[in-house]
Design an enzyme around this catalytic site. Sequence first.
Site, PDB file in Angstrom:
ATOM      1  N   HIS A  55       0.821  -1.202   0.000  1.00 55.24           N
ATOM      2  CA  HIS A  55       0.000   0.000   0.000  1.00 55.24           C
ATOM      3  C   HIS A  55       0.859   1.257   0.000  1.00 55.24           C
ATOM      4  CE1 HIS A  55      -3.747  -2.339   1.335  1.00 55.24           C
ATOM      5  NE2 HIS A  55      -3.799  -2.064   0.054  1.00 55.24           N
ATOM      6  N   GLU A  87     -25.202  20.403   1.890  1.00 54.34           N
ATOM      7  CA  GLU A  87     -24.734  19.106   2.379  1.00 54.34           C
ATOM      8  C   GLU A  87     -25.654  18.518   3.440  1.00 54.34           C
ATOM      9  OE1 GLU A  87     -20.809  19.560   4.064  1.00 54.34           O
ATOM     10  OE2 GLU A  87     -21.303  21.460   4.993  1.00 54.34           O
ATOM     11  N   CYS A 142     -18.104  20.239  -4.489  1.00 56.96           N
ATOM     12  CA  CYS A 142     -16.754  20.144  -3.932  1.00 56.96           C
ATOM     13  C   CYS A 142     -16.555  18.885  -3.106  1.00 56.96           C
ATOM     14  CB  CYS A 142     -16.423  21.379  -3.106  1.00 56.96           C
ATOM     15  SG  CYS A 142     -17.508  21.596  -1.694  1.00 56.96           S
TER      16      CYS A 142
HETATM   17  C1  PEP Z   1     -18.511  17.590   1.835  1.00 58.92           C
HETATM   18  O1  PEP Z   1     -19.147  17.357   2.864  1.00 58.92           O
HETATM   19  O2  PEP Z   1     -18.765  17.079   0.731  1.00 58.92           O
HETATM   20  C2  PEP Z   1     -17.350  18.495   1.882  1.00 58.92           C
HETATM   21  C3  PEP Z   1     -16.731  18.858   0.784  1.00 58.92           C
HETATM   22  O3  PEP Z   1     -16.941  18.900   3.091  1.00 58.92           O
HETATM   23  P1  PEP Z   1     -16.073  18.038   4.120  1.00 58.92           P
HETATM   24  O4  PEP Z   1     -15.641  16.787   3.393  1.00 58.92           O
HETATM   25  O5  PEP Z   1     -14.931  18.901   4.487  1.00 58.92           O
HETATM   26  O6  PEP Z   1     -17.034  17.800   5.218  1.00 58.92           O
HETATM   27 MG    MG Z   2     -18.969  18.605   4.625  1.00 53.86          MG
END
Ligand code: PEP
Ligand code: MG
Length: 799
Positions: free
Chosen positions: A446, A685, A756
Amino acid sequence: MVGIVVVSHSRLLAEGVAELATQMTQGKAKLAIAAGVDDPENPIGTDAIAVMGAIEEVCDQNGVVVLMDLGSALLSTEMALELLDDEIRNKVALVSAPIVEGTMAASVAAAAGLSIDAVIAEASSALDVKKEHLGEEIIAVEAVGVPDCIVTDTHALTFKWLVKNPHGIHARPAAAIVGCVAPFSCDVQLEKAGQQVSAKSLNSIAKLGVRCGDEITFYASGAEAQQALDAFVVLANQHFGEAEQVEKGIDNSNESGEEPIIDTDIEGALAGISVNGGIVTAPAIIFIQEMPNVPNRDFVNAEQEVIKVERAISEVNQHLEAQAKFPHGDIFAAHAMMLADPEIAMQVEAKIAAEVIAEQAWLEVMTALAAQYQAADSQYMREREADVYDICRQVMIVLTGEKPKAITINEPSVLLARDLMPSDVAGLDKSKVVAICLSEGGKTSHSAILARAMGIPAVVKVQGCLEQVKAGDEITIDGFSGLLWFAPSKAVQEELNGKRHEWLAAQELALQHAQTKAVTQDGIEIQALANIGGPEDIESALENGAEGVGLFRTEFLFQDKAELPTEEEQYAVYTQIARAFGDNPITIRSLDVGGDKPLAAYPMPEEENPFLGQRGVRLCLKHEALFATQLRALIRAHAAQPNIQLMIPMIATVAEVRAVKALIAKQCKALGVEQAGLSVGIMIEVPAAVFNADALAAEVDFFSIGTNDLTQYVMAADRGNTEVSELVNYFEPAVLKAIELTIQSANKAGISVSMCGEMAGDVKATQLLMALGLRKFSASSTLLPALKQTVRALEAVSA
Ligand code: PEP
Ligand code: MG
């Protein structure tokens, strides 16, 4: 009469099956279907409520037999059972029989007035006639065809499967098996060539050494045996999570071959195995990572010693789960599962019961396990020894309180070591470690996979390198040929220089490509943005063609620090990053900590449900002073660098947005700064934000879809809990629907929308996301060139 329910993803399929059954029973069978979903655009799927309704429709005192097609049909049916009254639920039997033959056999038996047991038996042997006709054995299950199950003499349900995974059942498929069957309360075993092991033990499965072409048998007995068997069958049909590799016949990590022969007779060089290409000359630095010593202390008592080990495991586990969220996180997820192995716990407890102290017990059990891996038949399994050693060492570090030795390198160097643990490699500073050379290790270890992912030239199994090279010696690593040169002749040196130039030129070309815009063949352009954690990620983002920053996770500035960063410190970082990207947008996310991500410098009470507690904006709104410092730094940074925009995480309600905006206005006033111009967006989210998207869109300048959290909250499945990892899947229809609704709301309101979460960097999702209308993708920098290539290859995108 026993009722029959057919559950299918496809309404057409279920109607066809029902039509056949009606014809065969001349309309006598009492049959209902629950198939497809009520969405004209995406009609394929199953719905628990519809299944519940179908069962209620045909249920009387004789009971109901349910036949299902694949995957979520089972889950929806199980969910429907949960929803039903006890009285009805107790009369329902789910059978794993094939949906067409099974429904025919069951309908005929039911129409004939047979008991529910007889109907189940008929359905379960529905394939017998076909098998007999084709000359197949009736008891055994055909290796790769439609699965069936039989009851053995011992009443265990069994299922045979021919393994087609290129590397057999190695750690990741084994982890998938454990994750799939562990939730069921029954005994589950896996057998290969007469050797039987628990299918709830990752290590035991791995030790079976199942290779491509081996036949395995799965046994399940006990209360939930049928469910465990059904789940296993579904997983096997998906080749234990490796369907793509099996279908394409790919060996995507060079993992299959036995070790290449190493030519040991090269003057001025030591030969090893190439892991990652590249030619680099730099001084050597030697790293020796040792296992902490077992302390010299008295045995306390069994209970305390066991608790000590459990706590250490849990601490390491938390760390692994955090690492599992990043690219190649599946390696760490598999480590977490190794740690959770009940067999290890049992063996440690047995040693402690014999009055062996926790540290000694742990070390002995793990050393024995590592030795078993080392003695495995396959090269691939032997290389898993390093994984066992790694988790053993990490737990030992916690148990003994010894400080882990950090790899500190001040100038670009070649890192020489006996072996490196994945946790060591993940923490390497790429700008300082220009190449890796190991005397042990393996092509498929790994740590090698991580080195490749990080783009570091690497060679392994260079025997004698630690004896022949001293720290500071100038050496050349030829990652293409697997050679370490310590005294190349002039001719060789020239050849190496030539190869190095070629390599650098090729890299240069790839990077030039990375800077080119990503446009589909029908002319649709996307914006490729980077997710970063601080100024140290700027260079990689720019090199990989990031057209701005879609997510700057500012919590990295706060976490693990003894003191909170000041307004000035934050201002300096924000403006530094923004300057580096010219006019391109920089999306700075306000502090997203709380609950599971505590701040060392700002202790908060523990919460029972941290993911549902004071996270992100909730914490910031409750702790105004903490938030105000960040807002002030950000407002000032924006005044200096107008490409900065602010993004708020974990928004659920319009009230939260308004509260944040009020605080921004307050700080702008205090600073005497014009508020206009600072774009304020939110992460989508939390499911509530999806449902509130129209109202939220009217309040903010942009949305960014955080699929990591959105998936966990939509599916109600902890993103760090490997037990529910199957549910934490952003391709689940419910998550896709949430994404679609969000994009639609943003488009309707005329605000920008990006993504994101990890999904944005997953090239398997690119076409789908573009079809849903997404045009802005923000992902880890190293994923951007591939993302852009994927977009360029798309012929036509409809949205
Ligand atoms: C997400 O929740 O998709 C995000 C980009 O934020 P984090 O992964 O930092 O919670
Ligand atoms: Mg998040």
